[in-house]
Enzyme design. Structure first.
Site, PDB file in Angstrom:
ATOM      1  CG  HIS A 174      14.931  71.490  54.697  1.00 59.21           C
ATOM      2  ND1 HIS A 174      14.529  71.141  53.423  1.00 59.21           N
ATOM      3  CD2 HIS A 174      13.786  71.776  55.367  1.00 59.21           C
ATOM      4  CE1 HIS A 174      13.211  71.224  53.330  1.00 59.21           C
ATOM      5  NE2 HIS A 174      12.733  71.602  54.501  1.00 59.21           N
ATOM      6  CD  GLU A 213      13.087  68.340  56.656  1.00 58.17           C
ATOM      7  OE1 GLU A 213      12.896  68.969  57.715  1.00 58.17           O
ATOM      8  OE2 GLU A 213      12.331  68.414  55.659  1.00 58.17           O
ATOM      9  CG  HIS A 271      12.538  74.561  59.603  1.00 59.86           C
ATOM     10  ND1 HIS A 271      12.478  73.270  60.079  1.00 59.86           N
ATOM     11  CD2 HIS A 271      12.019  74.524  58.333  1.00 59.86           C
ATOM     12  CE1 HIS A 271      11.962  72.476  59.152  1.00 59.86           C
ATOM     13  NE2 HIS A 271      11.650  73.217  58.093  1.00 59.86           N
TER      14      HIS A 271
END
Length: 376
Positions: free
Chosen positions: A204, A340, A130
């Site tokens: 997210h 996502e 991420h």
């Protein structure tokens, strides 16, 4: 459920809300939310359409703290997971936040573009997740609010310096959140760079249409014929495989609880769902339906439509009660479902995956809509 029928239900919901009373004025407001550990002020933006749907977004990490929508009886409730305060969001990176510069995982400690190697801050196993410790979820964004035609929104802007997080190029990014008249939350991502780089932006946010408990009694349908299998490290193998014959076959509405404990190697690797699905017709620049969720008890429905080629489903497999809601109750395993929409994990190291390279003169553009409705 056919796409046309589902959209009819969603539009009917908006019509019922409009008929129930005088239209509300759409508005976008801002207020102080708190101060980061480093002493920086954070704002919360409240977005309301003219039917009473509202969304709250933070300038810290673009976190979505609330999405308030009605059930079949018209009762409005927050359907995303919310933490107690700003400190909790700072402590738990990536919780219901923006993801970037690269959402999901990159293996091998980095990637190569045009023969130039770029190393990323990574785990001992060489995995960057991420965007790393300075990813977009940890950044303070500048917000500009707007209201128009019964809708309200905010555009968040952030410029990532060349080399920030190990990524090449000065990247100028904007993310626009819009609460539409049709009771959808639309997210538009845009970015430009001055050097060749890789980019994969997503969000997210954790949904729970019941407004509490876990998501295991909710039904999920994923419009995907194939997925990208993972290994024991939860990294893609590089294969694109059919979902048919696996526990990841969600082409028909399926109760989540019937699959998260399935005797399937893929489910066991992730202790539930943490997988990327290849969206049917995705990645072609137009919005297509990707995921549908229904909570029979409340009647709430959610359709995620996207221009992205993939969608990662994650069933909060590691939650253990340590994370607290504002009322002090703990978030347990399965408390929410992250949807996502994104490019595939580790694409820079898999040439057969859709490219995530962004070059000077190009503009990264992606859009996702989370469309809310009800069924009887």
């Amino acid at each position: 459920m056919a796409v046309a029928a589902y959209r009819t239900l969603t539009l009917a919901t908006a019509a019922l809300l409009l008929a129930a009373g005088p239209a509300l004025a759409a508005e976008a407001t801002r207020a102080p939310y708190g101060v980061t550990a480093a002493g920086a002020p954070v704002e919360v933006f409240t977005l309301k359409n003219d039917h009473g749907m509202s969304v709250k977004v933070l300038s810290y990490g673009g976190v979505i703290t609330q999405v308030n929508v009605p059930d079949r009886e018209g009762r409005v409730q927050n359907v995303v997971l919310e933490l107690a305060d700003l400190k909790a969001y700072e402590t738990r990176a990536n919780f219901s936040s923006l993801l970037g510069r690269y959402a999901n995982r990159i293996s091998n400690g980095g990637f190569t573009i045009d023969g130039v190697r770029h190393d990323l801050p990574s785990s001992a196993e060489g995995v960057s997740s991420h965007g790393g410790p300075t990813g977009f979820a940890t950044r303070l964004w500048t917000g500009t609010t707007f209201q128009r035609h019964g809708e309200a929104g905010v555009t968040l802007a952030y410029t990532a310096a060349d080399g920030e997080g190990g990524y090449p190029g000065t990247l100028k990014a904007t993310v626009t959140y819009t609460v539409t008249r049709k009771n959808a939350l639309r997210i538009d991502y845009r970015a430009v760079t001055d050097k060749p780089t890789v980019i994969n932006l997503s969000h997210h946010v954790y949904f729970n249409l019941a407004g509490g408990g876990n998501v295991y009694d909710q039904t999920v349908q994923v419009l995907a014929q194939t997925f990208t299998p993972i290994n024991a490290r939860k990294l893609p193998t590089g294969e694109i495989a059919p979902v048919a014959g696996t526990a990841l076959d969600l082409r028909k509405p399926t109760r989540l609880g019937d699959r998260v404990t399935a005797d399937d190697p893929q489910i066991k690797f992730a202790n539930g769902f943490d997988h990327n699905f290849v969206v049917d017709g995705g990645g072609r620049g137009r919005l297509v339906p990707a995921v549908r969720v229904v909570d029979a008890a409340s009647g709430r429905t959610l359709e995620a439509a996207t221009t992205q080629p993939g969608v990662q489903l994650f069933t909060a497999n590691s939650f253990n009660g340590a994370l607290k809601r504002p009322d002090g109750t703990g978030l347990e395993k399965g408390a929410g479902l992250a949807i996502e929409t994104q490019h595939f994990a580790d694409s820079p190291n898999h040439p057969n995956f859709p490219s995530t390279v962004l070059r000077p003169g190009q503009t990264f553009k992606q859009t996702t809509e989370f469309r809310f409705g009800v069924v009887k």
